[in-house]
Enzyme design. Structure first.
Site, PDB file in Angstrom:
ATOM      1  N   TRP A 116       0.575  -1.059   0.218  1.00  0.00           N
ATOM      2  CA  TRP A 116      -0.030   0.061   0.243  1.00  0.00           C
ATOM      3  C   TRP A 116       0.830   1.043   0.040  1.00  0.00           C
ATOM      4  O   TRP A 116       0.875   2.311  -0.894  1.00  0.00           O
ATOM      5  CB  TRP A 116      -1.021   0.292   1.322  1.00  0.00           C
ATOM      6  CG  TRP A 116      -1.839   1.088   1.545  1.00  0.00           C
ATOM      7  CD1 TRP A 116      -3.113   1.558   0.492  1.00  0.00           C
ATOM      8  CD2 TRP A 116      -1.699   2.770   1.583  1.00  0.00           C
ATOM      9  NE1 TRP A 116      -3.302   2.030   0.460  1.00  0.00           N
ATOM     10  CE2 TRP A 116      -2.674   2.897   1.181  1.00  0.00           C
ATOM     11  CE3 TRP A 116      -0.830   3.330   2.632  1.00  0.00           C
ATOM     12  CZ2 TRP A 116      -2.719   4.698   1.869  1.00  0.00           C
ATOM     13  CZ3 TRP A 116      -0.815   4.597   2.809  1.00  0.00           C
ATOM     14  CH2 TRP A 116      -1.651   4.792   3.115  1.00  0.00           C
ATOM     15  N   TYR A 150       1.464   3.533  -3.108  1.00  0.00           N
ATOM     16  CA  TYR A 150       0.593   5.605  -2.770  1.00  0.00           C
ATOM     17  C   TYR A 150       1.901   6.435  -2.781  1.00  0.00           C
ATOM     18  O   TYR A 150       1.465   7.643  -3.571  1.00  0.00           O
ATOM     19  CB  TYR A 150       0.218   6.250  -1.375  1.00  0.00           C
ATOM     20  CG  TYR A 150      -0.564   6.948  -0.760  1.00  0.00           C
ATOM     21  CD1 TYR A 150      -1.243   7.186  -1.403  1.00  0.00           C
ATOM     22  CD2 TYR A 150       0.512   8.079  -0.850  1.00  0.00           C
ATOM     23  CE1 TYR A 150      -1.746   8.850  -0.844  1.00  0.00           C
ATOM     24  CE2 TYR A 150       0.631   8.888   0.531  1.00  0.00           C
ATOM     25  CZ  TYR A 150      -0.412   9.819  -0.005  1.00  0.00           C
ATOM     26  OH  TYR A 150      -1.650  10.368   0.431  1.00  0.00           O
ATOM     27  N   ASP A 188      -6.654  -1.247  -0.810  1.00  0.00           N
ATOM     28  CA  ASP A 188      -7.399   0.201   0.375  1.00  0.00           C
ATOM     29  C   ASP A 188      -8.746  -0.345   0.918  1.00  0.00           C
ATOM     30  O   ASP A 188      -9.443  -0.094  -0.167  1.00  0.00           O
ATOM     31  CB  ASP A 188      -6.713   1.362  -0.930  1.00  0.00           C
ATOM     32  CG  ASP A 188      -7.255   2.480  -0.005  1.00  0.00           C
ATOM     33  OD1 ASP A 188      -6.237   3.489   0.992  1.00  0.00           O
ATOM     34  OD2 ASP A 188      -8.234   2.860   0.190  1.00  0.00           O
TER      35      ASP A 188
END
Length: 330
Positions: A230, A234, A250
């Site tokens: 994640w 990002y 997410d």
């Protein structure tokens, strides 16, 4: 000391352009001391070749941004870096047409036709902020980032024209040996992750450079301790400008895709996202905005449920425009 006179320049914007959305996203994550936002304006401290100054950006008439930089000496790359923060290279018509092959995305694109993926002034700053945002809310991550800056960031060293701009973000070298966990009263593993990232960024100047390709960039990031899929996606989405980045686990994305049949799994999201390639990062922003809007419209939960939500972290929760409902954020 009087502020340095500003050098002003104009950056054309390809319409439509969702200034309000980008501004709200940046404002919700503005690092105290380093960034400031008020209606119609985004400001931050900057450093170029060791020279310290400030930058302000406003939306001008005639489909353009106006940027004013106060910095000793020339700053030839400022325009490109501002363009990256506000994603000015995006072609919303091309992106919107591609995403609209999915009926849900077609409605979201129609609702926000000028959506952009907010970028970052500095890749290292954004990556540190992403780690600070693990398992906490957007507001909590912002407070932690402000404390990090106060503890380790160099002072601006001049009177800023914009109130609230006092420090530069600390460099990789400043954080590589810092006791971040002690200074911020945070888990030692997270402090160690920031130190490891800082050491790697100092040793490998291209670690957070755009243009590596999504797979190569995320592989380098996830090889570092404390950076999972994640966080790497990002960082790739915002700092590395990878338009196909997608944090599949997410919670905000899964929540946004929930229907009468329930919430999809991360595997379901991965499969569905094939139709959004190569613009999955833009689909992410549309879904986060959709999720934030639905949460804002939902009835308030009982106080006991709100208290429970504050103490039950969700790995990879959404980062909508104002961070609504996010438990893991950046």
């Amino acid at each position: 000391m009087q502020p340095i006179p500003a050098a002003t320049f104009r950056l054309p914007v390809r319409p439509p352009f969702d200034w309000e959305g980008v501004h709200a996203y940046l404002a919700a994550r503005a690092i105290p001391g380093v960034e400031a936002a008020r209606p119609g304006l985004y400001a931050r401290t900057v450093a170029v070749d060791g020279r310290r100054g400030t930058l302000t950006v406003t939306m001008a008439r005639g489909e353009a941004l106006t940027a004013a930089v106060r910095l000793p000496g020339p700053a030839p790359d400022i325009a490109a870096r501002v363009a990256g923060i506000f994603d000015l290279a995006a072609d919303p018509a091309v992106i919107g047409a591609a995403l609209s092959a999915d009926p849900l995305m077609a409605g979201l694109v129609a609702a926000r036709p000028g959506l952009r993926v907010p970028g970052a002034w500095d890749g290292f700053e954004l990556a540190v902020r992403a780690i600070l945002g693990q398992q906490v809310s957007v507001a909590a991550a912002t407070r932690l980032a402000g404390r990090l800056v106060a503890a380790f960031g160099p002072p601006l060293g001049q009177d800023a024209a914009e109130p609230g701009l006092t420090h530069l973000f600390p460099s990789p070298e400043a954080l590589a040996e810092a006791d971040i966990a002690l200074a911020l009263n945070m888990p030692r593993a997270r402090g160690a992750a920031i130190r490891a990232l800082a050491a790697a960024a100092a040793a490998e100047p291209d670690l957070l450079a755009p243009g590596q390709g999504l797979a190569a960039a995320t592989a380098r990031l996830t090889a570092l301790p404390g950076i999972g899929g994640w966080t790497a996606q990002y960082i790739a989405m915002r700092a590395l400008r990878e338009p196909d980045a997608l944090p599949t686990g997410d919670i905000g994305l899964l929540r946004a895709l929930a229907d009468a049949g329930g919430r999809p799994s991360a595997r379901d999201l991965e499969a569905r996202s094939a139709a959004w390639r190569p613009w999955r990062a833009y689909a992410v922003l549309h879904l986060w905005a959709h999720d934030a809007a639905r949460l804002a419209e939902s009835p308030p939960r009982p106080s006991g449920a709100r208290r429970a939500a504050k103490v039950i972290p969700e790995q990879g929760a959404g980062c909508g425009p104002a961070g609504a409902g996010a438990k893991v954020s950046a």
